[in-house]
Design a protein around this motif. Structure first.
Motif, PDB file in Angstrom:
ATOM      1  N   THR A   1       0.584  -1.166  -0.015  1.00  0.00           N
ATOM      2  CA  THR A   1      -0.165   0.118   0.005  1.00  0.00           C
ATOM      3  C   THR A   1       0.895   1.317  -0.071  1.00  0.00           C
ATOM      4  O   THR A   1       0.574   2.171  -0.616  1.00  0.00           O
ATOM      5  N   SER A   2       1.836   1.093   0.772  1.00  0.00           N
ATOM      6  CA  SER A   2       2.830   2.337   0.722  1.00  0.00           C
ATOM      7  C   SER A   2       3.277   2.644  -0.548  1.00  0.00           C
ATOM      8  O   SER A   2       3.576   4.006  -1.011  1.00  0.00           O
ATOM      9  N   ALA A   3       3.750   1.900  -1.433  1.00  0.00           N
ATOM     10  CA  ALA A   3       4.102   1.936  -2.621  1.00  0.00           C
ATOM     11  C   ALA A   3       3.159   2.884  -3.570  1.00  0.00           C
ATOM     12  O   ALA A   3       3.263   3.943  -4.209  1.00  0.00           O
ATOM     13  N   LEU A   4       1.844   2.329  -3.520  1.00  0.00           N
ATOM     14  CA  LEU A   4       0.627   3.252  -4.269  1.00  0.00           C
ATOM     15  C   LEU A   4       0.689   4.589  -3.611  1.00  0.00           C
ATOM     16  O   LEU A   4       0.436   5.468  -4.349  1.00  0.00           O
ATOM     17  N   LYS A   5       0.343   4.693  -2.268  1.00  0.00           N
ATOM     18  CA  LYS A   5       0.400   5.971  -1.601  1.00  0.00           C
ATOM     19  C   LYS A   5       1.368   6.936  -2.050  1.00  0.00           C
ATOM     20  O   LYS A   5       1.230   7.996  -2.574  1.00  0.00           O
ATOM     21  N   LEU A   6       2.643   6.423  -1.995  1.00  0.00           N
ATOM     22  CA  LEU A   6       3.881   7.300  -2.460  1.00  0.00           C
ATOM     23  C   LEU A   6       3.774   7.682  -3.926  1.00  0.00           C
ATOM     24  O   LEU A   6       4.229   8.767  -4.166  1.00  0.00           O
ATOM     25  N   LEU A   7       3.427   6.816  -4.651  1.00  0.00           N
ATOM     26  CA  LEU A   7       3.497   6.950  -6.039  1.00  0.00           C
ATOM     27  C   LEU A   7       1.974   7.751  -6.512  1.00  0.00           C
ATOM     28  O   LEU A   7       1.756   8.146  -7.766  1.00  0.00           O
ATOM     29  N   GLY A   8       1.080   7.929  -5.670  1.00  0.00           N
ATOM     30  CA  GLY A   8      -0.101   8.745  -5.615  1.00  0.00           C
ATOM     31  C   GLY A   8      -0.990   8.006  -6.303  1.00  0.00           C
ATOM     32  O   GLY A   8      -1.824   8.709  -7.329  1.00  0.00           O
ATOM     33  N   THR A   9      -1.116   6.773  -6.485  1.00  0.00           N
ATOM     34  CA  THR A   9      -2.281   6.119  -6.984  1.00  0.00           C
ATOM     35  C   THR A   9      -2.964   5.208  -5.980  1.00  0.00           C
ATOM     36  O   THR A   9      -2.691   5.068  -5.001  1.00  0.00           O
ATOM     37  N   ASP A  10      -4.143   4.786  -6.281  1.00  0.00           N
ATOM     38  CA  ASP A  10      -4.970   3.724  -5.489  1.00  0.00           C
ATOM     39  C   ASP A  10      -5.277   2.672  -5.819  1.00  0.00           C
ATOM     40  O   ASP A  10      -5.908   2.052  -4.982  1.00  0.00           O
ATOM     41  N   LYS A  11      -5.018   2.196  -7.164  1.00  0.00           N
ATOM     42  CA  LYS A  11      -5.188   0.882  -7.774  1.00  0.00           C
ATOM     43  C   LYS A  11      -4.503   0.535  -8.634  1.00  0.00           C
ATOM     44  O   LYS A  11      -4.029   1.374  -9.381  1.00  0.00           O
ATOM     45  N   VAL A  12      -4.322  -0.788  -8.859  1.00  0.00           N
ATOM     46  CA  VAL A  12      -3.423  -1.281  -9.890  1.00  0.00           C
ATOM     47  C   VAL A  12      -4.301  -2.452 -10.490  1.00  0.00           C
ATOM     48  O   VAL A  12      -4.869  -3.369  -9.831  1.00  0.00           O
ATOM     49  N   ASP A  13      -4.337  -2.401 -12.083  1.00  0.00           N
ATOM     50  CA  ASP A  13      -4.995  -3.451 -12.610  1.00  0.00           C
ATOM     51  C   ASP A  13      -4.066  -4.621 -12.645  1.00  0.00           C
ATOM     52  O   ASP A  13      -2.822  -4.481 -12.849  1.00  0.00           O
ATOM     53  N   ASN A  14      -4.626  -5.778 -13.516  1.00  0.00           N
ATOM     54  CA  ASN A  14      -3.819  -6.987 -13.554  1.00  0.00           C
ATOM     55  C   ASN A  14      -3.029  -6.489 -14.826  1.00  0.00           C
ATOM     56  O   ASN A  14      -3.562  -5.767 -15.720  1.00  0.00           O
ATOM     57  N   ASN A  15      -1.867  -7.128 -14.728  1.00  0.00           N
ATOM     58  CA  ASN A  15      -0.785  -6.920 -15.764  1.00  0.00           C
ATOM     59  C   ASN A  15      -0.460  -5.461 -16.384  1.00  0.00           C
ATOM     60  O   ASN A  15      -0.292  -5.043 -17.277  1.00  0.00           O
ATOM     61  N   GLN A  16      -0.844  -4.657 -15.196  1.00  0.00           N
ATOM     62  CA  GLN A  16      -0.341  -3.249 -15.594  1.00  0.00           C
ATOM     63  C   GLN A  16       1.138  -2.937 -15.632  1.00  0.00           C
ATOM     64  O   GLN A  16       1.566  -3.726 -14.731  1.00  0.00           O
ATOM     65  N   SER A  17       1.368  -2.275 -16.218  1.00  0.00           N
ATOM     66  CA  SER A  17       2.981  -1.917 -16.332  1.00  0.00           C
ATOM     67  C   SER A  17       3.173  -0.808 -15.350  1.00  0.00           C
ATOM     68  O   SER A  17       2.345  -0.027 -15.071  1.00  0.00           O
TER      69      SER A  17
ATOM     70  N   LEU B   1       5.336   1.388 -15.441  1.00  0.00           N
ATOM     71  CA  LEU B   1       5.665   2.609 -16.030  1.00  0.00           C
ATOM     72  C   LEU B   1       4.645   3.581 -15.881  1.00  0.00           C
ATOM     73  O   LEU B   1       4.889   4.701 -16.167  1.00  0.00           O
ATOM     74  N   THR B   2       3.301   3.033 -15.683  1.00  0.00           N
ATOM     75  CA  THR B   2       2.198   3.830 -16.012  1.00  0.00           C
ATOM     76  C   THR B   2       1.921   4.343 -14.611  1.00  0.00           C
ATOM     77  O   THR B   2       1.154   5.205 -14.590  1.00  0.00           O
ATOM     78  N   LEU B   3       2.485   3.855 -13.655  1.00  0.00           N
ATOM     79  CA  LEU B   3       2.358   4.380 -12.326  1.00  0.00           C
ATOM     80  C   LEU B   3       3.088   5.948 -11.997  1.00  0.00           C
ATOM     81  O   LEU B   3       2.422   6.590 -11.479  1.00  0.00           O
ATOM     82  N   ASN B   4       3.968   5.846 -12.909  1.00  0.00           N
ATOM     83  CA  ASN B   4       4.904   7.265 -12.713  1.00  0.00           C
ATOM     84  C   ASN B   4       5.626   7.430 -14.198  1.00  0.00           C
ATOM     85  O   ASN B   4       6.165   6.532 -14.478  1.00  0.00           O
ATOM     86  N   ARG B   5       5.339   8.606 -14.731  1.00  0.00           N
ATOM     87  CA  ARG B   5       6.141   8.751 -15.892  1.00  0.00           C
ATOM     88  C   ARG B   5       7.510   9.494 -15.656  1.00  0.00           C
ATOM     89  O   ARG B   5       7.762   9.876 -16.900  1.00  0.00           O
ATOM     90  N   SER B   6       7.979   9.733 -14.589  1.00  0.00           N
ATOM     91  CA  SER B   6       9.180  10.355 -14.431  1.00  0.00           C
ATOM     92  C   SER B   6      10.272   9.480 -14.872  1.00  0.00           C
ATOM     93  O   SER B   6      10.493   8.230 -15.100  1.00  0.00           O
ATOM     94  N   GLU B   7      11.272  10.224 -15.431  1.00  0.00           N
ATOM     95  CA  GLU B   7      12.483   9.797 -15.935  1.00  0.00           C
ATOM     96  C   GLU B   7      13.121   8.856 -14.983  1.00  0.00           C
ATOM     97  O   GLU B   7      13.655   7.801 -15.432  1.00  0.00           O
TER      98      GLU B   7
END
Ligand code: ADP
Length: 553
Positions: A249-265, A267-273
């Motif tokens: 949960t901390s990973a999602l919180k830190l990256l500012g998202t609240d859910k992850v879909d199946n097979n989600q990349s 890289l879509t959680l954060n677009r930073s370099e």
């Protein structure tokens, strides 16, 4: 399975039916042939007796029968034939049955027609006068027999087919029903074929094994979840295609998202370099650390490759929020710079005065004045170094002093006595309104805190001003208040005065011997005692600083 059993039963039934049919046809064919031949033989016997007594007249008087009757002379000449005209008939001496009859008295033979569909049976008897009487007729061949019986055969075949279908369907279902009804969760309770008992026992055993393994797995998963969910650090595991396999949960919180879909990349959680770089490098088998700024906070990304059989199967990314750490580091860097600067000023003065004295430029009567300056600057240095030491001790939490009940009244009393001289100099009166109340703490630190507050209340007061010290117990804890009627603190500086080396009026503070560390020590000392510090101030009216201790007694 039902289908295979059905097909097998059906095939067997049809094969048996076909075999029976062939057998019955064979038996029938044989039976009819024998009966038919006997009939012809009997007829030949009767007619031969009649011909012997009545001659050709009997033959001519015969009503046309189904059988063909031929009378042949001993040389083979046909004397009579019930079917054909005599002139058209050739000599019969070479016919098999005639030859036999002439030789033995009796002869028989069978011959097929040219088409093979018809078979003829011939039976010949030699009469007493040497002539031969032959009776013959068409006999059913197998093919003609089948042709004649085709209709009933087809009817029976159709019935057999339908019956086989129905029976095969029913039997196959009844065979498979007990198997289908087996409860694979509890195979030991199944009432089925004895032959399946070993298999069911094995399934039951394996069920238990699987259950144990599932329990073990879920226990481990639970353990992992408990550990990772209680981590303030974000944890992310991705596969070689960057698809997210695991996250907390901390990973999602830190990256500012609240859910992850199946097979989600990931890289879509954060677009930073830096986030992309961290994952890319880890998937290229490189341990790497990156800094990532997100929503005004600073994160450290630690990415490691996950190896499986000598190839990279994914990556583990740890996300640490280092905003506070970075700020602390920045403060520390600033502090070091400030300390150097603060130390440099008195040292430069000391060095300057000493140089002048060394060069003999100072007159005898000014000597004392210069020595006094050096003394003041050294005192300032000593106070500064003392404050720095106290502050860094509080900062690093290295103080290993045991906390004991400290009577704050006594501390206030001791502090005011030490500051009496300073207060008197500025004609400032100190009013104490306190009871004997104790807190659990370190007397030396509490003394330092109260001293700094009272010292400031005198230093930043006006000539003839007042200082009020109150100590009482209220609902939310023990309140220690130091209020003065001094110059006050501008609104904008109220929080900043607790920063190290921060002074509202730098030159004034230095002039009166301030180090800019007094309130920092108060703030850190309060935190050390789980106390809260609050400040009320009005320019030209005075300042009140309250410390609320809630670790009562
Ligand atoms: P200093 O050693 O300079 O007094 P402090 O950390 O104790 O350092 O205080 C920081 C600054 O806050 C001071 O320089 C002063 O400007 C202001 N200050 C502190 N206490 C008071 C007060 N009671 N009245 C007015 N100003 C104050």
């Amino acid at each position: 399975m039902t289908k295979r059993i059905f097909t097998a039963i059906f095939a067997v039934a049809i094969s048996i039916f076909a075999a029976c049919l062939v057998l019955i046809m064979g038996v029938l064919y044989n039976y009819f042939s024998v009966m038919y031949e006997t009939e012809i033989q009997n007829e030949a016997q009767y007619i031969s007796i009649a011909v012997q007594s009545a001659g050709e007249d009997y033959l001519n008087s015969l009503t046309p029968s189904t059988n063909r009757i031929t009378w042949i002379d001993s040389d083979g000449t046909v004397l009579y034939d019930s079917r054909a005209d005599l002139p058209s008939l050739e000599n019969h001496a070479d016919r098999e049955e005639i030859k036999q009859a002439l030789e033995t008295g009796v002869g028989e033979s069978s011959r097929y027609s040219d088409t093979l569909s018809e078979k003829y049976y011939y039976y010949a008897l030699r009469l007493d006068d040497g002539t031969v009487l032959r009776v013959s007729n068409k006999q059913y061949s197998v093919i003609s027999l089948i042709a004649v019986m085709a209709q009933p055969i087809l009817l029976v075949a159709a019935l057999a087919l339908i019956l086989s279908l129905i029976l095969a369907a029913r039997i196959s279902k009844s065979i498979t029903r007990p198997i289908n009804n087996i409860d694979l969760e509890h195979p030991e309770t199944a009432d089925t074929y004895d032959e399946l008992a070993p298999l069911l026992r094995k399934i039951s055993f394996q069920n238990k094994q699987i259950q144990l393994q599932i329990e073990e797995l879920s226990r481990k998963q639970q353990e992992l979840a408990t550990i990772t969910e209680n981590m303030s650090e974000g944890l992310l595991v991705v596969d070689e295609r960057t698809d997210i396999l695991f996250y907390n949960t901390s990973a999602l919180k830190l990256l500012g998202t609240d859910k992850v879909d199946n097979n989600q990349s990931a890289l879509t959680l954060n677009r930073s370099e830096s986030f992309r770089k961290a994952i890319d490098k880890a998937l290229n088998s490189q341990h790497n650390e990156q800094l990532m700024k997100l929503n005004h906070r600073l994160y450290q990304l630690i990415a490691n490759p996950v190896h499986l059989e000598n190839s990279v199967a994914g990556a583990v990314i740890l996300i640490l929020d280092i905003t506070e750490k970075e700020e602390r580091d920045k403060l520390r860097r600033e502090f070091t710079a400030n300390v150097s600067h603060e130390l440099k000023t008195p040292l430069t003065s000391i060095s300057g005065f000493a140089e002048i004295m060394k060069n003999g430029i100072v007159k005898e009567e000014d000597m004392q004045h210069f020595a006094g300056k050096i003394y003041d600057e050294s005192q300032r240095l000593i106070t500064l170094v003392g404050d720095i030491i106290k502050l860094s001790q509080l900062d690093e939490n290295t103080i290993e002093m045991t906390k004991t009940p400290v009577d704050l009244y006594n501390v206030i009393d001791s502090v005011t006595q030490r500051l009496k001289h300073l207060a008197d100099k500025q004609n400032i009166s100190i009013e104490i309104n306190a009871e004997h109340i104790s807190v659990i703490g370190v007397e030396q630190i509490l003394d330092e805190m109260i001293f700094n507050l009272c010292d400031n209340a005198i230093k930043y007061n006006k000539e003839g001003g007042k200082v009020f010290i109150t100590l009482d117990e209220q609902n939310d804890g023990i309140h220690l208040s130091v209020r003065d009627t001094g110059i006050g603190i501008p609104f904008a500086d109220r929080n900043r005065v607790f920063e190290r080396f921060y002074r509202v009026d730098k030159s004034h503070s230095k002039e009166i011997g301030g180090t800019g560390l007094g309130l920092s020590i108060v703030k850190h000392g309060a935190a050390y005692h789980n106390a809260i510090v609050s400040l009320n101030s009005k320019i030209n009216n005075g300042t009140e600083i309250i410390i609320i201790f809630n670790n009562v007694k």
